[in-house]
Scaffold this active site. Structure first.
Site, PDB file in Angstrom:
ATOM      1  N   GLU A 225      48.237  18.347 106.838  1.00 45.85           N
ATOM      2  CA  GLU A 225      49.028  17.906 105.705  1.00 45.85           C
ATOM      3  C   GLU A 225      50.212  18.866 105.604  1.00 45.85           C
ATOM      4  O   GLU A 225      50.018  20.081 105.556  1.00 45.85           O
ATOM      5  CB  GLU A 225      48.189  17.966 104.415  1.00 45.85           C
TER       6      GLU A 225
ATOM      7  N   LYS B 284      45.807  27.203 102.474  1.00 44.57           N
ATOM      8  CA  LYS B 284      47.247  27.060 102.258  1.00 44.57           C
ATOM      9  C   LYS B 284      47.619  27.289 100.802  1.00 44.57           C
ATOM     10  O   LYS B 284      48.647  27.880 100.498  1.00 44.57           O
ATOM     11  CB  LYS B 284      47.699  25.662 102.700  1.00 44.57           C
TER      12      LYS B 284
ATOM     13  N   ARG C 111      34.434  25.618 109.678  1.00 44.55           N
ATOM     14  CA  ARG C 111      35.757  26.230 109.555  1.00 44.55           C
ATOM     15  C   ARG C 111      35.742  27.629 110.118  1.00 44.55           C
ATOM     16  O   ARG C 111      34.704  28.283 110.164  1.00 44.55           O
ATOM     17  CB  ARG C 111      36.137  26.360 108.079  1.00 44.55           C
TER      18      ARG C 111
HETATM   19  P1  ATP Z   1      43.767  24.459 103.657  1.00 45.21           P
HETATM   20  O1  ATP Z   1      42.429  24.490 103.018  1.00 45.21           O
HETATM   21  O2  ATP Z   1      44.212  25.763 104.197  1.00 45.21           O
HETATM   22  O3  ATP Z   1      44.813  23.805 102.819  1.00 45.21           O
HETATM   23  P2  ATP Z   1      43.388  22.034 104.938  1.00 45.21           P
HETATM   24  O4  ATP Z   1      42.086  21.677 105.507  1.00 45.21           O
HETATM   25  O5  ATP Z   1      43.718  21.420 103.644  1.00 45.21           O
HETATM   26  O6  ATP Z   1      43.541  23.589 104.916  1.00 45.21           O
HETATM   27  P3  ATP Z   1      44.943  20.412 106.634  1.00 45.21           P
HETATM   28  O7  ATP Z   1      46.405  20.454 106.825  1.00 45.21           O
HETATM   29  O8  ATP Z   1      44.369  19.256 105.931  1.00 45.21           O
HETATM   30  O9  ATP Z   1      44.563  21.756 105.902  1.00 45.21           O
HETATM   31  O10 ATP Z   1      44.189  20.694 107.988  1.00 45.21           O
HETATM   32  C1  ATP Z   1      44.489  20.099 109.210  1.00 45.21           C
HETATM   33  C2  ATP Z   1      43.279  20.222 110.070  1.00 45.21           C
HETATM   34  O11 ATP Z   1      42.951  21.573 110.264  1.00 45.21           O
HETATM   35  C3  ATP Z   1      42.091  19.548 109.440  1.00 45.21           C
HETATM   36  O12 ATP Z   1      41.457  18.751 110.414  1.00 45.21           O
HETATM   37  C4  ATP Z   1      41.215  20.679 109.008  1.00 45.21           C
HETATM   38  O13 ATP Z   1      39.873  20.329 109.112  1.00 45.21           O
HETATM   39  C5  ATP Z   1      41.589  21.782 109.995  1.00 45.21           C
HETATM   40  N1  ATP Z   1      41.379  23.091 109.406  1.00 45.21           N
HETATM   41  C6  ATP Z   1      41.901  23.574 108.259  1.00 45.21           C
HETATM   42  N2  ATP Z   1      41.440  24.805 108.005  1.00 45.21           N
HETATM   43  C7  ATP Z   1      40.605  25.136 109.014  1.00 45.21           C
HETATM   44  C8  ATP Z   1      39.801  26.275 109.328  1.00 45.21           C
HETATM   45  N3  ATP Z   1      39.776  27.342 108.541  1.00 45.21           N
HETATM   46  N4  ATP Z   1      39.073  26.248 110.460  1.00 45.21           N
HETATM   47  C9  ATP Z   1      39.109  25.179 111.271  1.00 45.21           C
HETATM   48  N5  ATP Z   1      39.829  24.080 111.046  1.00 45.21           N
HETATM   49  C10 ATP Z   1      40.575  24.038 109.922  1.00 45.21           C
HETATM   50 MG    MG Z   2      43.288  19.191 103.724  1.00 42.43          MG
END
Ligand code: ATP
Ligand code: MG
Length: 564
Positions: free
Chosen positions: A39, A275, A265
């Site tokens: 995102e 983020k 994760r």
């Molecule tokens: P954040 O919690 O930091 O905002 P998010 O999951 O909302 O992270 P996205 O942009 O939706 O961020 O993530 C893109 C991809 O990266 C998703 O498939 C998510 O599962 C993966 N991802 C995000 N954080 C991690 C992590 N700490 N370890 C592994 N994969 C991750």
């Molecule tokens: Mg997300």
């Protein structure tokens, strides 16, 4: 080669790759198609690297492809700056989506049509409850939810209201479209989830064309299906969403049936990988921006000088499981050292200079001494380092009253100057406050290059720079941004910020070979650590970031845990 032993059975093994191998072997898919779906509401962090390396890595290993898809369904938080930085970071990590760059917003029209499809099938309805009322009707883990009073609207009314939502007839938040599934489901995600909300925000790509936007859940799986994704790999927090993911796929005329698989994760000690929290660090000025080298963002890590190869190696070592765990930051540093040891040129830099005058060295004489660029890489060759009567050494390398095992410089002691000569300290000059300002030494001309022809041994070797040839540089030393390994575990993570995470040294002396370099270029300052040129460097005023110190804390942790 046995039956099961196809070429794909070689290489990395983990539960996801095993599933993919089986799917290919049993003909469920002809080729693997994965996607990385960020995102664009912030910069990518080290956690995302795990997902990127997995999705792109799997596609590469199995001869498939990986899409980069921006999950841009929430225009109130999304910006072009984030889109650009995400693309830069994925490329930097060494991956290429080729022509497969997509945006969930590309599918808005199709998603809208599928929403009408659900309405027509009696599987979606327009709800007038407020957000708070919806939450209140949803129930809890132990208590079933309650039906909305609007749940049984006719198909015609739902269709009419939904079209008017799209046409902009209602204010933001006034109505939502919900799936009609089961308010008593044990899985809260199936309690009539919201599919569309009214939101007047200019979208980075679709501008003001829409005032209703699909939710993540309604967009994600269908986007996967449109793109022919075979394995939709995501983190464990989506495990409870999988039944909903499958419900949409089963209830819509989608062109393919992707399968969602979850993994844990990546979490690191002393770091935040969220983020939302990273935005707070930037906005509230706790760091110097998204690419501050103390940040867990990929841009911060890159600016700090950690090579992308080290991150790929790190992710590989961390492995892939379904159980949540926290990885030691020291492992990332270990991986960085492994790469930099082979690639970084060695240079001599004095961080805290102390002047030394070599009294028996001819006044005005300058010698060019040979220094090896990288003992790990003979092809890197050698360079000339100027040597003269006045040099700088590290203040720490001298002690007026040394303890027993101090093998560096002290009154009367002899040490080797790396690549140069043996010197003996003959005098100490102090200022009025008693602070040592200068040392006096003599050198042994027979020891040029660092060996004594009479076989005399010295225990210490120290680095130095020639005072007449040593430009001044700024060096930034970084420590953990958070003093606690688990920031935020006891309250506000801001309270765990390490007040000493940045030390700026402004009077460092460097050898001439370091006067210029490209931002990011890695060097080893001998005996100190790995550093890189920072983008703040200006002509005549280089700035360095310390990437990692030479000392390996990871090896120590392993030894302590008995893992050898
Ligand atoms: P954040 O919690 O930091 O905002 P998010 O999951 O909302 O992270 P996205 O942009 O939706 O961020 O993530 C893109 C991809 O990266 C998703 O498939 C998510 O599962 C993966 N991802 C995000 N954080 C991690 C992590 N700490 N370890 C592994 N994969 C991750
Ligand atoms: Mg997300």
């Amino acid at each position: 080669m046995s039956e099961a032993d196809t070429p794909n059975d070689e290489g990395a093994r983990d539960f996801i790759r095993d599933i993919i191998r089986a799917d290919l072997r049993e003909g469920r898919h002809q080729a693997v198609v994965t996607r990385f779906p960020p995102e664009p509401n912030g910069y990518l962090h080290i956690g995302h690297a795990k997902s990127i390396c997995l999705n792109f890595g799997v596609a590469e290993e199995f001869g498939g492809r990986c899409h980069l898809r921006f999950d841009d369904t929430n225009p109130s938080k999304e910006e072009q700056e984030y889109i650009d930085s995400i693309m830069e970071d994925v490329r930097w990590l060494g991956f290429d989506w080729g022509k497969h760059l997509y945006y969930a917003s590309d599918y808005f029209e199709q998603l809208y049509a599928w929403a009408e499809h659900l309405i027509l099938a009696g599987k979606a309805y327009v709800d007038d409850l407020t957000a708070d009322e919806i939450r209140e009707h949803r129930g809890t883990l132990t208590e079933a939810g309650r039906n909305s009073p609007y749940r049984d609207r006719s198909i015609e009314e739902n269709l009419d209201l939904f079209r008017r939502m799209r046409a902009g007839e209602f204010p933001d938040g006034k109505r939502v479209l919900r799936a009609k599934i089961d308010m008593a489901s044990g899985n809260i995600n199936l309690r009539d989830p919201v599919l569309y909300r009214i939101l007047r925000a200019t979208h980075p790509r679709t501008g003001d064309a829409w005032c209703i936007y699909p939710t993540y859940d309604f967009a994600h799986g269908q986007s996967d299906a449109i793109e022919g994704i075979t394995h939709s790999l995501c983190t464990l927090e989506f495990e409870d969403h999988r039944p909903l993911y499958d419900w949409f796929i089963d209830n819509l005329p989608v062109p393919s049936k992707p399968r969602q698989i979850e993994f844990s994760r990546l979490n690191l000690t002393h770091m935040l990988v969220s983020k939302r929290r990273l935005i707070q660090l930037v906005r509230d000025g706790h760091v110097r921006g998204w690419d501050d080298p103390r940040m867990s963002t990929l841009s911060g890590i890159r600016r700090r000088g950690i090579p992308s190869a080290a991150i790929r190696d790190f992710v590989h070592r961390v492995g892939l499981t379904k159980s949540e765990n926290v990885i030691e930051m020291a492992l990332l540093e270990y991986c960085a050292r492994e790469v930099l040891n082979k690639t970084a040129a060695r240079r001599m830099v004095v961080l805290n200079p102390l002047k030394v005058v070599i009294e028996n060295y001819p006044e005005g004489q300058v010698e060019e001494l040979d220094a090896i660029n990288n003992p790990e890489d003979p092809a890197a060759g050698s360079r000339k380092v100027p040597f003269g009567r006045e040099i700088f050494i590290e203040r720490d390398d001298f002690m007026e009253e040394p303890p027993k095992k101090f093998f560096r410089l002290a009154p009367g002691a002899e040490v080797r100057l790396r690549y140069a000569y043996f010197v003996t300290c003959t005098g100490v000059v102090k200022d009025a406050a008693g602070q040592v300002t200068e040392l006096r030494c003599t050198y042994d001309p027979a020891t040029r290059g660092g060996d004594s022809p009479d076989g005399r041994k010295v225990k210490g070797t120290i680095h130095w720079v020639s005072a007449a040839h040593a430009p001044v540089a700024e060096v930034r030393l970084y420590d953990h941004l958070f003093a606690k390994p688990d920031p935020g575990a006891r309250g506000d993570f801001v309270d765990d910020i390490n007040p000493h995470s940045l030390t700026v040294l402004t009077d460092c002396r460097i050898e001439p070979a370091l006067a210029e370099g490209a931002p990011g270029e890695a060097v080893q300052f001998e005996r100190q650590g790995y550093f890189c040129f920072d983008r703040d460097s200006a002509p005549g005023k280089p700035v360095f970031n310390r990437t990692v110190a030479l000392r390996d804390t990871w090896a120590k942790i392993q030894a302590k845990d008995g893992k050898g």
